[in-house]
Enzyme design. Structure first.
Site, PDB file in Angstrom:
ATOM      1  N   ASN A 188      -6.500 -19.299 -20.608  1.00 56.12           N
ATOM      2  CA  ASN A 188      -7.935 -19.606 -20.593  1.00 56.12           C
ATOM      3  C   ASN A 188      -8.613 -18.771 -21.671  1.00 56.12           C
ATOM      4  OD1 ASN A 188     -10.643 -19.961 -20.021  1.00 56.12           O
ATOM      5  ND2 ASN A 188     -10.586 -18.877 -18.047  1.00 56.12           N
ATOM      6  N   TRP A 189      -8.949 -19.429 -22.781  1.00 57.62           N
ATOM      7  CA  TRP A 189      -9.536 -18.681 -23.918  1.00 57.62           C
ATOM      8  C   TRP A 189     -10.984 -18.267 -23.661  1.00 57.62           C
ATOM      9  CZ3 TRP A 189      -8.001 -21.947 -28.873  1.00 57.62           C
ATOM     10  CH2 TRP A 189      -6.602 -22.025 -28.957  1.00 57.62           C
ATOM     11  N   GLU A 234     -16.343 -17.308 -13.101  1.00 55.64           N
ATOM     12  CA  GLU A 234     -17.457 -17.132 -14.047  1.00 55.64           C
ATOM     13  C   GLU A 234     -18.442 -18.295 -13.947  1.00 55.64           C
ATOM     14  OE1 GLU A 234     -15.054 -16.338 -17.524  1.00 55.64           O
ATOM     15  OE2 GLU A 234     -14.435 -14.462 -16.571  1.00 55.64           O
ATOM     16  N   GLY A 236      -6.352 -14.811 -18.964  1.00 55.62           N
ATOM     17  CA  GLY A 236      -7.563 -14.784 -19.783  1.00 55.62           C
ATOM     18  C   GLY A 236      -7.329 -13.982 -21.050  1.00 55.62           C
ATOM     19  N   GLY A 237      -7.735 -12.724 -21.037  1.00 56.47           N
ATOM     20  CA  GLY A 237      -7.687 -11.859 -22.220  1.00 56.47           C
ATOM     21  C   GLY A 237      -6.358 -11.893 -22.957  1.00 56.47           C
TER      22      GLY A 237
HETATM   23  P1  PGA Z   1      -8.091 -12.048 -17.331  1.00 54.82           P
HETATM   24  O1  PGA Z   1      -8.891 -13.397 -16.940  1.00 54.82           O
HETATM   25  O2  PGA Z   1      -6.646 -12.425 -17.522  1.00 54.82           O
HETATM   26  O3  PGA Z   1      -8.736 -11.584 -18.590  1.00 54.82           O
HETATM   27  O4  PGA Z   1      -8.264 -11.100 -16.191  1.00 54.82           O
HETATM   28  C1  PGA Z   1      -8.333 -14.339 -16.079  1.00 54.82           C
HETATM   29  C2  PGA Z   1      -9.275 -15.515 -15.919  1.00 54.82           C
HETATM   30  O5  PGA Z   1     -10.499 -15.325 -15.855  1.00 54.82           O
HETATM   31  O6  PGA Z   1      -8.830 -16.681 -15.823  1.00 54.82           O
END
Ligand code: PGA
Length: 262
Positions: free
Chosen positions: A12-13, A106, A241-242
């Site tokens: 997930n960018w 989010e 994510g990150g």
């Molecule tokens: P993260 O984000 O790997 O940066 O904790 C995960 C996400 O929000 O899907």
């Protein structure tokens, strides 16, 4: 019942990388996975770029016959019409998008998307032949008040009220306190909640559907902890994510089977 669920690693960018950066990134990622001789049939890898990148990424995947999957980060609950700024699931499908995130924390928090919105977006995805990746997870306060599984299970149940029981879905368990915090859940915590989510799916959709549905863990997944999650019987992949914005790191996560002791 013997079932094999192909592990799924989703990147997930979020709101990172414009379409030019996206093309360069996907080219590098494809080379990196090719160099590592990655077998996409044994571990599925999917990127979720911003909406403005989808066309460019799709063209690249198509032209170079790349096996990376394509996902979108959001969709409208409506199909077409006077909904300024919204993106129809039909338009995503026309771009060969396979998956769409729904219910990410989010969007629940920053865009006030409640269970009803999540349910209607899941229905929209289903209508258009997209597989919704339904994100559920508790906040630190929820954890304290209700224990580990109650909130994610309730969110999952609420998200499935507008689709048939046999609708294909992916579930992503993402504790809100673990997202972007560097503090991942322990593999045991992830297993406990993923198992509870699968139990709920047995009730909602029957044992067969529950046995074939992938339940992912997400929240501060990195190359150094991915293998410990995937060792758990009810964790079928990760929503990253990150760490999905770094080619070497994401390659290593997708290649978790090459890590020691898996
Ligand atoms: P993260 O984000 O790997 O940066 O904790 C995960 C996400 O929000 O899907």
């Amino acid at each position: 019942m013997v079932t094999t669920r192909t592990p799924l690693i989703a990147g997930n960018w979020k709101m990172n990388l414009d379409h030019l950066q996206a093309i360069a990134f996907v080219q590098k990622l494809a080379w990196s996975l090719k160099d590592a001789k990655h077998d996409f049939s044994s571990v599925e890898a999917v990127v979720f770029p911003p909406a403005t990148d989808l066309r460019s990424v799709q063209t690249l995947l198509d032209a170079d016959k790349l096996e990376l999957g394509l996902g979108a980060q959001d969709l409208s609950s409506h199909d077409s019409g006077a909904y300024t700024g919204e993106i129809s699931g039909a338009f995503l499908r026309a771009l060969d998008v396979q998956y769409v995130l729904v219910g990410h924390s989010e969007r629940r928090t920053l865009h006030s998307e409640g269970d009803d919105v999540v349910a209607s977006k899941v229905a929209a995805a289903h209508r258009h032949g997209l597989v919704p990746m339904i994100c559920v997870g508790e906040t630190a306060a929820d954890l304290e008040e209700h224990g580990p599984s109650a909130v994610p299970v309730a969110q999952l149940r609420a998200s499935l009220t507008e689709v048939p029981a046999d609708a294909e879905i992916v579930v992503a368990y993402e504790p809100v306190w673990a997202i972007g915090s560097g503090q991942a859940a322990t593999p045991e915590q992830a297993q406990q909640v993923c198992a509870a989510l699968r139990e709920a799916l047995v009730e909602i959709a029957g044992p067969e559907r529950a046995a074939t549905t992938r339940v992912l863990y997400g929240g501060s997944v990195k190359s150094n902890n991915i293998a410990s999650f995937l060792r758990e019987p009810d964790v079928d992949g990760a929503l990253v994510g990150g760490a999905s914005l770094d080619v070497a790191e994401f390659t290593s996560i997708v290649r978790f089977r090459s890590h020691v002791g898996v």
